[in-house]
Design an enzyme around this catalytic site. Structure first.
Site, short mmCIF file in Angstrom:
data_model
loop_
_atom_site.label_atom_id
_atom_site.label_comp_id
_atom_site.label_asym_id
_atom_site.label_seq_id
_atom_site.Cartn_x
_atom_site.Cartn_y
_atom_site.Cartn_z
N LEU A 87 4.84 -20.90 -0.37
CA LEU A 87 3.60 -20.19 -0.41
C LEU A 87 2.51 -20.92 -0.87
O LEU A 87 1.34 -20.36 -0.59
CB LEU A 87 3.89 -18.81 -1.44
CG LEU A 87 2.82 -17.67 -1.09
CD1 LEU A 87 2.59 -17.19 0.22
CD2 LEU A 87 3.33 -16.51 -2.17
N GLY A 88 2.80 -21.96 -1.79
CA GLY A 88 1.44 -22.69 -1.97
C GLY A 88 1.09 -22.23 -3.45
O GLY A 88 1.33 -21.22 -4.10
N TYR A 94 -11.69 -11.64 -10.18
CA TYR A 94 -11.25 -10.78 -9.07
C TYR A 94 -9.95 -10.07 -9.11
O TYR A 94 -9.98 -8.59 -8.84
CB TYR A 94 -11.20 -11.70 -7.84
CG TYR A 94 -10.32 -11.09 -6.75
CD1 TYR A 94 -11.11 -9.98 -6.00
CD2 TYR A 94 -9.02 -11.20 -6.48
CE1 TYR A 94 -10.46 -9.00 -5.11
CE2 TYR A 94 -8.25 -10.28 -5.75
CZ TYR A 94 -9.02 -9.22 -4.81
OH TYR A 94 -8.22 -8.56 -4.03
N ARG A 104 0.84 -1.28 0.04
CA ARG A 104 -0.22 -0.02 0.03
C ARG A 104 0.78 1.38 -0.15
O ARG A 104 0.44 2.35 0.24
CB ARG A 104 -1.00 0.01 1.37
CG ARG A 104 -2.00 -1.06 1.26
CD ARG A 104 -3.15 -1.12 2.15
NE ARG A 104 -4.16 -1.86 2.05
CZ ARG A 104 -5.05 -2.45 2.96
NH1 ARG A 104 -4.80 -1.93 4.08
NH2 ARG A 104 -6.03 -2.91 2.77
N ASP A 110 -14.33 -10.97 -4.02
CA ASP A 110 -13.58 -12.08 -3.23
C ASP A 110 -14.33 -12.70 -2.13
O ASP A 110 -15.59 -12.18 -2.05
CB ASP A 110 -12.18 -11.77 -2.87
CG ASP A 110 -12.21 -10.90 -1.47
OD1 ASP A 110 -13.50 -10.20 -1.76
OD2 ASP A 110 -11.19 -10.63 -0.83
N CYS A 128 -18.58 -2.02 14.04
CA CYS A 128 -18.84 -1.73 12.84
C CYS A 128 -19.14 -0.53 12.48
O CYS A 128 -20.16 0.13 12.55
CB CYS A 128 -19.68 -2.94 12.01
SG CYS A 128 -19.94 -2.90 10.42
N GLU A 179 -1.80 -9.03 -5.30
CA GLU A 179 -3.17 -9.60 -5.37
C GLU A 179 -3.04 -10.94 -5.70
O GLU A 179 -3.73 -11.86 -5.35
CB GLU A 179 -3.87 -8.99 -6.52
CG GLU A 179 -4.29 -7.23 -6.18
CD GLU A 179 -5.20 -7.68 -4.90
OE1 GLU A 179 -6.03 -8.75 -4.56
OE2 GLU A 179 -5.31 -6.51 -4.31
N GLN A 207 -6.24 -16.67 -1.69
CA GLN A 207 -6.28 -17.93 -0.99
C GLN A 207 -5.43 -17.76 0.20
O GLN A 207 -5.02 -18.91 0.69
CB GLN A 207 -6.66 -19.27 -1.58
CG GLN A 207 -7.54 -19.17 -2.67
CD GLN A 207 -8.94 -19.04 -1.94
OE1 GLN A 207 -9.55 -18.14 -2.05
NE2 GLN A 207 -9.51 -20.27 -1.61
N THR A 208 -5.12 -16.76 0.42
CA THR A 208 -3.74 -16.56 1.32
C THR A 208 -3.61 -15.54 2.30
O THR A 208 -4.21 -14.34 1.70
CB THR A 208 -2.22 -16.54 0.64
OG1 THR A 208 -2.52 -17.53 -0.59
CG2 THR A 208 -1.13 -16.71 1.34
N CYS A 260 -15.80 -7.65 9.96
CA CYS A 260 -16.94 -8.71 9.35
C CYS A 260 -16.16 -10.06 9.02
O CYS A 260 -16.61 -10.40 8.11
CB CYS A 260 -17.65 -7.96 8.23
SG CYS A 260 -19.05 -8.76 7.77
#
Length: 371
Positions: free
Chosen positions: A89-90, A129, A34, A147, A211, A46, A51-52, A201
DNA sequence: CATGCGTGGGT
DNA sequence: TACCCAAGCAT
């Protein structure tokens, strides 16, 4: 009068955007990707984040940008380095596709990441995504980036009860985002939805009292925040028993082989391994493994009597239960692409899947060769 | 559309 | 323990 439903919704949407973005500006995490919005950095982050978890990705992202600071550097990298930096990392096809796609951009897009959904979606590994994430975060375009977070968050806020496990459901949420997204800051809007999903959330026990958009949440208003999203679960995992061997020659070379170029753990290196029907006694295992190795590598192999370690590993869709023997190879063999005899130092420059990393770690500890 | 594809963390 | 989950995509 003048208080049509549309007007009311518009007002509500504007307040929703304002509350969400103010919260994001205030509470967003300080993350390495960022620091700026360079398309290349957004893209790499990204892909890594698919999934990580964020905490897992951070050190990988830092190392990646240090070694490959721009697309030209990454495009020029060799395949072994590319796999090595992803080691652990997969989902290794991600980095193979990323490498291919970055080369494509460097060679055929003048080094500029495409800025339309049409073009960017042609790149390998860039799905709906990731396309939306890059377009909104790097280019400020009002494109949905849906996502798992976004589906969970919006299923609660809008009280959408469609099964988010079904691929077709994503379209429902993309339509919702197109209505809600803040045209003044699509980047923050998309990131804020995901950040809200990560920090407030959450899947279990959402922190509704903290929230920033609780007042806009139909799920909360109806006491359904705990049962949303609706998500059917999937099949059970398959269990496999494997026998594996760390084999060393008299002059301290280790036998390793490359896995096939597609499928599970594609292109990663491993110690020779064979699948067996069931877990049996060590004496039987040793025989089975010994026969397999001698047939496969046509060399004399002397395995130790018992296993030196056992490794259990759980993948998303199957499990490995590995019994591992140490042994000696009496003859050297020809070097091939798929099979190599390497020194300890060479071995550690290559990419191994986690279960084989565990084997190597146990081997080094037991045979006192650390350092 | 269903399935295969990693790994580590949480309850 | 046995799930479930996490910023998905290719086939």
């Amino acid at each position: 009068m003048g208080e049509s439903k549309l007007d009311h919704d518009k007002m509500d949407i504007q307040q929703f955007r304002e509350d969400l973005l103010n919260w994001f500006v205030r509470e967003q995490r300080d993350l390495p990707w960022r620091k700026d919005n360079q398309p290349y950095k957004v893209w790499v982050s990204e892909i890594m984040l698919q999934q990580t978890r964020v905490d897992t990705v951070i050190p990988y992202f830092e190392r990646f940008m240090e070694e490959f600071p721009d697309m030209e550097a990454f495009a020029a990298a060799d395949d072994e380095s590319v796999l090595k930096i992803w080691e652990g990392l997969g989902y290794y096809s991600r980095v193979r596709n990323l490498h291919s796609a970055v080369k494509e951009v460097v060679e055929h897009y003048d080094g500029k990441v495409p800025d339309t959904r049409e073009e960017i979606s042609k790149l390998k590994g860039v799905g709906p995504y990731t396309a939306g994430a890059i377009l909104s975060i790097a280019y400020g375009k009002p494109e949905p980036a849906v996502d798992g977070n976004v589906m969970r968050v919006l299923s609660r806020i809008l009280l959408i009860e469609e099964d988010i496990a079904k691929p077709s459901t994503r379209k429902v949420f993309e339509a919702a985002v197109r209505t809600l997204i803040d045209p003044a800051n699509p980047s923050y809007f998309n990131q804020a939805l995901m950040e809200l999903g990560a920090l407030i959330c959450t899947p279990t026990s959402p922190a509704c009292l903290l929230c920033p958009v609780r007042e806009h949440c139909k799920g909360y208003a109806n006491g359904k925040e705990q049962v949303l999203p609706v998500k059917t679960r999937k099949k059970s995992v398959k269990h496999l028993s494997l026998l594996s061997a760390v084999l060393k020659t008299a002059d301290n070379l280790y036998l390793i082989r490359k896995r096939p170029n597609e499928g599970l753990l594609a292109n990663l290196w491993e110690f020779p391994t064979v699948e067996v029907a069931t877990s049996k006694q060590y004496s039987t295992q040793r025989q089975v493994l010994s026969r397999y190795l001698e047939k496969e590598y046509e060399t004399n192999i002397q395995l130790e009597t018992g296993t030196f370690t056992h490794v259990d590993h759980i993948f998303s869709h199957l499990t490995w239960s590995m019994d591992v023997f140490a042994g000696e190879i009496s003859k050297t063999l020809n070097h091939q692409d798929e099979v190599r005899l390497v020194t300890q130092e060479e071995l550690e420059t290559l990419a191994f899947p986690v279960p084989h990393q565990k084997i190597w770690k146990a081997y080094k500890e037991i045979y006192a060769m650390n350092k």
